[in-house]
Design a protein around this motif. Sequence first.
Motif, short mmCIF file in Angstrom:
data_model
loop_
_atom_site.label_atom_id
_atom_site.label_comp_id
_atom_site.label_asym_id
_atom_site.label_seq_id
_atom_site.Cartn_x
_atom_site.Cartn_y
_atom_site.Cartn_z
N LEU A 195 -31.04 -7.11 -11.18
CA LEU A 195 -30.50 -5.91 -10.54
C LEU A 195 -31.05 -5.82 -9.12
N THR A 196 -30.14 -5.68 -8.16
CA THR A 196 -30.50 -5.65 -6.74
C THR A 196 -29.87 -4.42 -6.09
N PRO A 197 -30.65 -3.69 -5.28
CA PRO A 197 -30.08 -2.53 -4.58
C PRO A 197 -28.91 -2.94 -3.69
N LEU A 198 -27.89 -2.07 -3.60
CA LEU A 198 -26.70 -2.37 -2.79
C LEU A 198 -27.06 -2.66 -1.34
N SER A 199 -28.07 -1.96 -0.82
CA SER A 199 -28.44 -2.15 0.59
C SER A 199 -28.91 -3.57 0.87
N GLN A 200 -29.35 -4.29 -0.18
CA GLN A 200 -29.77 -5.68 0.00
C GLN A 200 -28.62 -6.66 -0.22
N LEU A 201 -27.53 -6.17 -0.80
CA LEU A 201 -26.39 -7.04 -1.09
C LEU A 201 -25.26 -6.92 -0.06
N ALA A 202 -25.26 -5.81 0.68
CA ALA A 202 -24.12 -5.57 1.56
C ALA A 202 -24.50 -4.70 2.74
N ASN A 203 -23.66 -4.78 3.76
CA ASN A 203 -23.77 -3.89 4.90
C ASN A 203 -22.96 -2.65 4.56
N ILE A 204 -23.59 -1.48 4.65
CA ILE A 204 -22.91 -0.23 4.31
C ILE A 204 -22.75 0.57 5.60
N SER A 205 -21.49 0.87 5.95
CA SER A 205 -21.24 1.61 7.19
C SER A 205 -20.32 2.79 6.94
N VAL A 206 -20.20 3.66 7.95
CA VAL A 206 -19.36 4.85 7.86
C VAL A 206 -18.35 4.81 9.00
N PRO A 207 -17.18 4.16 8.77
CA PRO A 207 -16.18 4.08 9.83
C PRO A 207 -15.51 5.42 10.14
N GLU A 208 -15.42 6.29 9.12
CA GLU A 208 -14.84 7.63 9.30
C GLU A 208 -15.71 8.61 8.53
N ALA A 209 -15.53 9.90 8.80
CA ALA A 209 -16.39 10.93 8.22
C ALA A 209 -16.45 10.91 6.69
N ARG A 210 -15.34 10.52 6.04
CA ARG A 210 -15.32 10.56 4.58
C ARG A 210 -15.10 9.20 3.94
N ILE A 211 -15.41 8.12 4.66
CA ILE A 211 -15.22 6.78 4.11
C ILE A 211 -16.50 5.96 4.27
N LEU A 212 -16.91 5.33 3.17
CA LEU A 212 -18.00 4.36 3.21
C LEU A 212 -17.38 2.97 3.11
N LEU A 213 -17.83 2.08 3.96
CA LEU A 213 -17.33 0.71 3.95
C LEU A 213 -18.48 -0.20 3.52
N ILE A 214 -18.26 -0.96 2.46
CA ILE A 214 -19.28 -1.85 1.93
C ILE A 214 -18.82 -3.29 2.13
N GLN A 215 -19.54 -4.03 2.98
CA GLN A 215 -19.21 -5.43 3.25
C GLN A 215 -20.32 -6.31 2.66
N PRO A 216 -20.02 -6.97 1.52
CA PRO A 216 -21.05 -7.81 0.90
C PRO A 216 -21.39 -9.02 1.78
N TYR A 217 -22.67 -9.39 1.77
CA TYR A 217 -23.09 -10.58 2.51
C TYR A 217 -22.55 -11.82 1.81
N ASP A 218 -22.42 -11.72 0.48
CA ASP A 218 -21.90 -12.82 -0.32
C ASP A 218 -20.66 -12.29 -1.06
N LYS A 219 -19.49 -12.82 -0.73
CA LYS A 219 -18.23 -12.32 -1.29
C LYS A 219 -18.19 -12.41 -2.83
N THR A 220 -18.98 -13.31 -3.40
CA THR A 220 -18.96 -13.45 -4.87
C THR A 220 -19.57 -12.23 -5.56
N SER A 221 -20.33 -11.41 -4.82
CA SER A 221 -20.95 -10.24 -5.43
C SER A 221 -20.03 -9.01 -5.40
N LEU A 222 -18.83 -9.15 -4.84
CA LEU A 222 -17.90 -8.04 -4.68
C LEU A 222 -17.60 -7.33 -6.02
N LYS A 223 -17.26 -8.10 -7.04
CA LYS A 223 -16.91 -7.53 -8.35
C LYS A 223 -18.09 -6.78 -8.96
N GLU A 224 -19.30 -7.36 -8.85
CA GLU A 224 -20.48 -6.72 -9.42
C GLU A 224 -20.80 -5.42 -8.70
#
Length: 185
Positions: free
Chosen positions: A48-77
Motif C-alpha cells: 500500500l502506497t500513498p497516492l501522493s507518492q504514486l501520482a501528481n495531484i493538481s487542481v486545474p479548476e476549483a472543483r476538480i482534482l486531476l491525478i496523473q500517475p507517474y506509472d500508467k500501470t497504477s491507474l486502475k489501482e
Amino acid sequence: MLKELYNSISEKMNKTISVLVQELGSMKAGRANPKMLDKIEAEYYGSLTPLSQLANISVPEARILLIQPYDKTSLKEIERAILKSDLGLNPSNDGSVIRLLIPELTEETRKNLVKNIKKAGEDSKVAIRSIRRDANDKIKALKKNNDITEDEVKIAEEKIQKETDGFVKEIEKLVEEKEKEVMTI
C-alpha cells in the motif's frame, strides 16, 4: 528538570495541533484540495502506497482534482482505492489521468461536516487537557519527592495553564476557520 517538562508539553501539544490541521485539511469543503487524498493508499507492486507518492495531484479548476500517475500501470489501482475510500467520489478515468469532480455541498452535508469539524476540535482540546493533567501530576510527584518547592509548583502550574490556554485558543481558531470555509457557498 522543569525545563524538560515544559519542552515535552509544548512538543506534545504542537503534535496535537498538527494532527488536527491534517484532519481538517482532509475534510472536503466543496472545493478541490489535494489534501483530501492524503489518507488514501493504493496497492502498488504488492504494498500500500500513498497516492501522493504514486501520482501528481493538481487542481486545474476549483472543483476538480486531476491525478496523473507517474506509472500508467497504477491507474486502475488508484481508481479502485478512491472508490473504496470514504470520500464518496466517482473517479473519471480517461486512460492516462483520473479526474475527480468535487460535488457542491448540500446544506445537510455542510451541517454534518461542521459537526465533524467541531468533534475533531473537541477531541484535540481533550488531548491538550490530558497533556496538561499529566504534566501537573509530574509536578506534584516532584513536590512529593521534595525536588521542587511549593512556589515552584505554583509557577509551573500557572505556566502550564497559560500554555494550555494558548493551544486551546489556537484549536478554536482553526475550527472556526474551517467552519467558515465549509459554510461559505
